[in-house]
Every structure is written in structure tokens, then in C-alpha cells.
Write an enzyme that holds these catalytic residues in place. Structure first.
Site, PDB file in Angstrom:
ATOM      1  N   GLY A 258       0.806  -1.209   0.000  1.00 16.25           N
ATOM      2  CA  GLY A 258       0.000   0.000   0.000  1.00 16.25           C
ATOM      3  C   GLY A 258       0.842   1.262   0.000  1.00 16.25           C
ATOM      4  O   GLY A 258       0.295   2.371   0.055  1.00 16.25           O
ATOM      5  N   ASP A 259       2.153   1.100  -0.023  1.00 18.97           N
ATOM      6  CA  ASP A 259       3.012   2.289  -0.053  1.00 18.97           C
ATOM      7  C   ASP A 259       4.242   1.945  -0.898  1.00 18.97           C
ATOM      8  O   ASP A 259       4.203   1.001  -1.687  1.00 18.97           O
ATOM      9  CB  ASP A 259       3.346   2.723   1.382  1.00 18.97           C
ATOM     10  CG  ASP A 259       3.592   4.227   1.507  1.00 18.97           C
ATOM     11  OD1 ASP A 259       4.120   4.821   0.543  1.00 18.97           O
ATOM     12  OD2 ASP A 259       3.267   4.810   2.554  1.00 18.97           O
TER      13      ASP A 259
END
Ligand code: NAG
Ligand code: NAG
Ligand code: NAG
Ligand code: NAG
Ligand code: NAG
Length: 300
Positions: A258-259
Site C-alpha cells: 500500500g506504499d
């Protein structure tokens, strides 16, 4: 990274990146093996002693807490560092545990069907000091939780296995983050500080509460053959963040997160500048990254 600098993209982008920032002839600082058949995996084959987690009362049912067993096992193996080092074998099973600390000349080896599950009970996560190059916790100005697997001031540590799994069970922490309920910074999955000769390889890491792998203030770090998986909307789940490290090699990793898949760091903004310890001599190759809203490789 959790700074609001993210490009927005409509689609999941899959990038295969072949990048050599600084190419090094070798970053393997490990000492040579005494016998010739252990070249592929020097540290593991060369540990003189070994133990199995179950010898310390661990129960692999996914429910029983094994925090005490992990801590006892490593406490027991620690004195063997100077006598040839030790390996702790984690057999097939689901081993629930809170945070534990590693020791020097030590290998943590996971069977292919071993799953280490991170506890969601905060009392199993001790607080550790704020990082000097960060000045404050990232989620909150208060303290920060120790990572699930933590090591500081160590020499020669290997975390590996036949693709066994370490599951951060991050949903508990992501919920707190989204509800703005964090007064202490979330733990990382693996953090190694002030250490030399680190190898993290051949593992599947899933659902970290925050960043996955965070070597900081360390040298001669090899990260190899990791599969790192987190939902693409999970907060701050950076894959690998080499931070104020010298001689780091990251290769053959597959990351969905997610990053940022990899974020190269030297502390945080003004705190990092004041601390003044750059990341130097970094080689990244054969990285597959899927992260729709963040970077394949971020600098800073
Ligand atoms: C691990 O080491 C850190 C730093 O020395 C310490 O603060 C922490 O309490 C230790 N954690 C455990 C579980 O012993
Ligand atoms: C670890 O090393 C750092 C840097 O050399 C030092 O400041 C710190 O006191 C050491 N910590 C421990 C627990 O030995
Ligand atoms: C390790 O396991 C992951 C998750 O099951 C899988 O995607 C990956 O291909 C495996 N890697 C190897 C080298 O077997
Ligand atoms: C965080 O909040 C919990 C309960 O909400 C409290 O017990 C704990 O002491 C707080 N920790 C810090 C470091 O403020
Ligand atoms: C990782 O696994 C690969 C293939 O399964 C094997 O060739 C390699 O020696 C292992 N490397 C490390 C560092 O564990």
C-alpha cells in the site's frame, strides 16, 4: 513514506525494475566458511548450535501466545554467539507471538510451512526509544512499539527459511490508524539497528502493521528472495526501507504493498539532516513491484 506527495494513478501499475544505484563487487561481509560445501548459505551451515522453538514450550496452534518461548529461546542461545553461533528453527505450524529481540551470530530459520503470526495484544509489544534520525514517532509524537522481530547492536544475523511466512496481522493497527486512535507509533515487521552483516532472505512477509523491513544505521545488509504482500490500500506498508545504511544489496524481491515498495531513507526531514547519516552503496536489482499509489523505488 507517509508524506502527502503521492502521484495518483488510475490503474495498478506493475513495474519490473532493474536498477543499480551503486554497483558493488560484493556486499557480503560474512567470513568464509570453514568447509567448502556451505558457500551458498554460509551463515546457516556454519552455526555450531541449533535449537527448535518447541524445546521452549511453544505451541503452533495459532492461538497460544509464544512470546515467552521466542524470548526464552533466544536468551538461551545468546551465550553461544562467541562459541560458534546458533540457529533457532521454527517448525511447521502457526506460531503466535509478540515482539522479540534477536542476538548476534544467530540464524532464525523458518520451515516452509511455518507461519509466525504477530500478536494483536499491545501488552506483547514493548516500547522502544524514538529513532534519533526521526526526532518523533511517525504516527504520534509519543513512543513507538518495538518491531515484531527487532535487533540492535548486533553482528551477523540471518533471518531466512524455505519461504516460510511472517504475518504481521496488520488489520488491527490499520483500523487504529484510520480511526485516528494511535498515540504510539505502530510497530514494523522487522527492524535491525546499529548492526553489521545482516541477511534477510527467502521468506514471505505479509500484512505488516506499518513498514515491513527496516534496516537502519547498519552495514553489509543483504535482502534477497522476499515476497512481501499487503493490501494496496493498507496504510504505510512500505516494503523495504534501507535507512542510513552502508553496503546494502536488495535483489529478487516481489512486493505488493500500500506504499512504496522500496524507500531509500536517511532519517526524516530536519531530524535526518541533523543526524547526518546517509544511505550509501546500495544495489537494487530484479525487483517486481505492484503499488498503484506509490513508488517502486522512492528516495527519501
Ligand atoms: C529489545 O531490546 C530493546 C533495546 O535494547 C529493549 O528496549 C526491549 O525491551 C527489548 N525487548 C524485549 C522483548 O526484550
Ligand atoms: C548501540 O550502538 C549505538 C551506536 O554505536 C550506541 O549509541 C548505543 O548506545 C548502543 N546501544 C546499546 C544498547 O549498546
Ligand atoms: C513464496 O511464497 C509466496 C506466497 O505463497 C509465493 O508467491 C512465492 O512464489 C514463493 N516463492 C518461492 C521462491 O517459492
Ligand atoms: C496510549 O493510550 C493508552 C490508552 O488509550 C494508554 O494506556 C497509554 O498509556 C498511552 N500511551 C502513551 C505513550 O501515551
Ligand atoms: C534462497 O532460495 C533459493 C532457491 O530456492 C536458493 O537457491 C538460495 O540459495 C536461497 N538463498 C538464500 C540466501 O537463502
Amino acid at each position: 513514506m507517509d508524506l502527502p506527495r503521492k502521484p495518483t494513478q488510475a490503474h495498478v501499475s506493475a513495474a519490473v525494475i532493474l536498477l543499480a544505484l551503486v554497483s558493488l563487487a560484493t556486499v557480503d561481509g560474512r567470513k568464509p566458511c570453514p568447509n567448502s560445501n556451505c558457500e551458498e548459505f554460509p551463515a546457516i551451515n556454519c552455526r555450531k548450535y541449533s535449537a527448535v522453538l518447541t524445546e521452549f514450550g511453544a505451541v503452533g496452534d495459532g492461538v497460544t501466545s509464544n512470546t515467552h518461548a521466542f524470548r526464552q529461546a533466544i536468551e538461551h542461545l545468546k551465550p553461544l554467539a562467541a562459541a560458534g553461533g546458533a540457529q533457532l528453527f521454527v517448525p511447521a505450524g502457526k506460531w503466535l507471538t509478540g515482539s522479540f529481540n534477536l542476538t548476534s551470530h544467530f540464524t532464525l530459520f523458518l520451515h516452509k510451512d511455518a507461519q509466525i503470526l504477530a500478536s494483536q495484544d499491545e501488552s506483547e509489544w514493548p516500547l522502544v526509544a524514538i529513532l534519533p534520525s526521526y526526532g518523533r514517532g511517525r504516527d504520534a509524537p509519543g513512543g513507538r512499539f518495538s518491531s515484531l522481530i527487532y535487533g540492535t547492536n548486533l553482528t551477523d544475523v540471518v533471518i531466512t527459511g524455505n519461504n516460510g511466512t511472517i504475518d504481521g496481522q496488520g488489520s488491527y493497527w490499520w483500523d487504529k490508524f484510520h480511526k485516528n486512535e494511535l498515540n504510539v507509533t505502530r510497530p514494523y515487521l522487522i527492524e535491525i539497528m546499529y548492526s553489521d552483516q545482516i541477511q534477510i532472505s527467502n521468506l514471505t512477509l505479509v500484512n505488516s502493521p506499518s513498514w515491513f523491513v527496516h534496516p537502519i544505521y547498519s552495514s553489509n545488509v543483504i535482502i534477497q528472495g522476499l515476497t512481501i504482500l499487503a493490501p494496496i490500500d493498507s496504510p504505510n506498508t512500505d516494503g523495504i526501507d534501507p535507512d542510513s545504511c552502508t553496503n546494502t544489496r536488495i535483489e529478487d524481491c516481489f512486493i505488493v504493498s500500500g506504499d512504496d515498495c522500496i524507500a531509500v531513507k536517511s532519517g526524516w526531514d530536519q531530524y535526518g539532516i541533523r543526524f547526518g547519516m546517509p544511505t550509501e552503496h546500495l544495489l537494487i536489482r530484479r525487483l517486481t513491484c505492484i503499488s498503484p499509489d506509490s513508488a517502486g523505488i522512492a528516495l527519501g
